[in-house]
Design an enzyme around this catalytic site. Structure first.
Site, PDB file in Angstrom:
ATOM      1  N   GLY A 163       0.812  -1.213   0.000  1.00  0.00           N
ATOM      2  CA  GLY A 163       0.000   0.000   0.000  1.00  0.00           C
ATOM      3  C   GLY A 163       0.844   1.260   0.000  1.00  0.00           C
ATOM      4  N   CYS A 164       0.207   2.360   0.374  1.00  0.00           N
ATOM      5  CA  CYS A 164       0.778   3.693   0.150  1.00  0.00           C
ATOM      6  C   CYS A 164       1.992   4.036   1.014  1.00  0.00           C
ATOM      7  CB  CYS A 164      -0.301   4.754   0.344  1.00  0.00           C
ATOM      8  SG  CYS A 164      -1.569   4.741  -0.938  1.00  0.00           S
ATOM      9  N   PHE A 165       2.229   3.308   2.099  1.00  0.00           N
ATOM     10  CA  PHE A 165       3.405   3.633   2.928  1.00  0.00           C
ATOM     11  C   PHE A 165       4.694   3.067   2.370  1.00  0.00           C
ATOM     12  CE2 PHE A 165       1.681  -0.303   4.883  1.00  0.00           C
ATOM     13  CZ  PHE A 165       2.810  -1.116   4.851  1.00  0.00           C
ATOM     14  N   ALA A 166       4.596   2.209   1.353  1.00  0.00           N
ATOM     15  CA  ALA A 166       5.723   1.364   0.972  1.00  0.00           C
ATOM     16  C   ALA A 166       6.870   2.083   0.282  1.00  0.00           C
ATOM     17  CB  ALA A 166       5.242   0.206   0.099  1.00  0.00           C
ATOM     18  N   PHE A 373       2.551   6.881   4.435  1.00  0.00           N
ATOM     19  CA  PHE A 373       1.365   6.520   5.215  1.00  0.00           C
ATOM     20  C   PHE A 373       0.558   5.501   4.436  1.00  0.00           C
ATOM     21  CE2 PHE A 373       1.810  11.262   5.529  1.00  0.00           C
ATOM     22  CZ  PHE A 373       2.392  11.303   6.785  1.00  0.00           C
TER      23      PHE A 373
END
Length: 389
Positions: A163-166, A373
């Site tokens: 997801g977006c934190f990666a 995040f």
């Protein structure tokens, strides 16, 4: 006879992991946000849902996004009508697309990064590939290795469904690889394609509609290594420290589930509020060892998520508007590209700094922070050190 400690000492690099090159790529198909609501409701045969369309227009209008790039063209969607329905079985069609296109888009970005780096690709020792778009075995890391013609002995790590934190995660992992393997040169690639999440609108699932208003396709690649070769390799940013944490009371705030209908996306809580309420704790933990407590003294690279997150973080920390310039620029020009976003922002910042003639890659400042995040809610915090231009 040598000791284990002597072997370990010889294996370790001396300096910090350093970003040595950055490359980015997008699909050719560009969509203007101002035109997207009409296109989206037409292509999904949903023009009769007039109230929902007006709501979607407002979402797109508030998104601060000017344009996005998407692999899914009108022709592809007409050939795959199940992708346009809200919940029609379509996973096979989506998978068939992304397992080919994600590595291909990754190759484009990686080729640019390798060219900027200027060294033979045979010098790449490790590959870290990250995508939330589809799953396959052997994975996108294997496909990229084949597409680029890397050595079969290159050490690969595949990260799916983060997801977006990666974008922060890949930096943390690459930092450990580069600093613990002397001479290592790590190719990092984040490649994201919205073909897994695209679907028609539904009155009862507005969180899915939010995703349709925000997400775009893109790929970014970095070369990371410690102890850059003087006069040959050109450092861009140094990776000083990296941490990950799960925010309190945030279970289920962002969920993604891979189902027959594709990857479903759910926003269940006040995500901007949760992030802005907890962000200072991560900053204090990261910068206390450096004696830094003035957040305006840092350069900022943060996953954009959406404009509400940026506005609340800016307000909570008392950041000057220019602090999030690079972040807002990338959100405006590309939309939310999940894991690839922060790497695009790194590229935008160093490009603008060179263009404006400031003294460092970090907007003239020495220290910076990179935030990711995403689902969990998970936060990645990376401390960056700029280099002189």
């Amino acid at each position: 006879m040598v000791t284990v400690e002597e072997v370990r000492k010889a294996q370790r690099a001396e300096g910090p992991a350093t970003i040595l090159a950055i490359g980015t790529a997008t699909p050719a198909n560009c969509i203007l946000q101002s035109e997207y609501p009409d296109y989206y409701f037409r292509i999904t045969n949903s023009e009769h849902k007039t109230e929902l369309k007006e709501k979607f227009k407002r979402m797109c209008g508030k998104s601060m996004i000017r344009k996005r790039y998407m692999h899914l063209t009108e022709e592809i969607l007409k050939e795959n009508p199940n992708l346009c329905a809200y919940e029609a079985p379509s996973l096979d069609a989506r998978q068939d697309m992304v397992v080919v296109e994600v590595p291909k888009l990754g190759k484009e970005a990686a080729t640019k990064a390798i060219k900027e780096w200027g060294q033979p690709k045979s010098e790449i020792t490790h590959v870290v590939f990250c995508t939330t778009s589809g799953v396959d075995m052997p994975g996108a890391d294997y496909q990229l290795t084949k597409l680029l013609g890397l050595r079969p002995s290159v050490k690969r790590l595949m990260m799916y469904q983060q997801g977006c934190f990666a974008g922060g995660t890949v930096l943390r992992v690459a930092k450990d690889l580069a600093e613990n393997n002397k001479g290592a040169r790590v190719l990092v690639v984040c490649s994201e394609i919205t073909a897994v999440t695209f679907r028609g609108p539904n009155d009862t699932h507005l969180d899915s509609l939010v995703a349709q208003a925000l997400f775009g396709d893109g790929s970014a690649a970095l070369i990371i290594g410690a102890d850059p070769i003087p006069e040959i390799e050109k450092p861009i940013f140094e990776l000083v420290s990296a941490a990950q944490t799960i925010l309190p009371d945030s279970d289920g705030a962002i969920d993604g589930h891979l189902r027959e209908v594709g990857l479903t996306f759910h926003l269940l809580k006040d995500v901007p509020g949760l992030i802005s309420k907890n962000i200072e704790k991560s900053l204090v933990e990261a910068f206390k060892p450096l004696g830094i407590s003035d957040w305006n003294s840092l350069f900022w690279i943060t996953h954009p998520g959406g404009p509400a997150i940026l506005d609340q973080v800016e307000s909570k920390l008392g950041l000057k508007p220019e602090k999030l310039r690079a972040t807002r620029h990338v959100l405006g020009e590309y939309g939310n590209m999940s894991s690839a976003c922060v790497l695009f922002i790194l590229d935008e910042m160093r490009r603008k700094c060179a263009e404006d003639g400031v003294k460092t890659t970090g907007e003239g400042l020495e220290w910076g922070v990179l935030f990711g995040f995403g689902p969990g809610l998970t936060v990645e915090t990376v401390v960056l050190h700029s280099v002189g231009i």
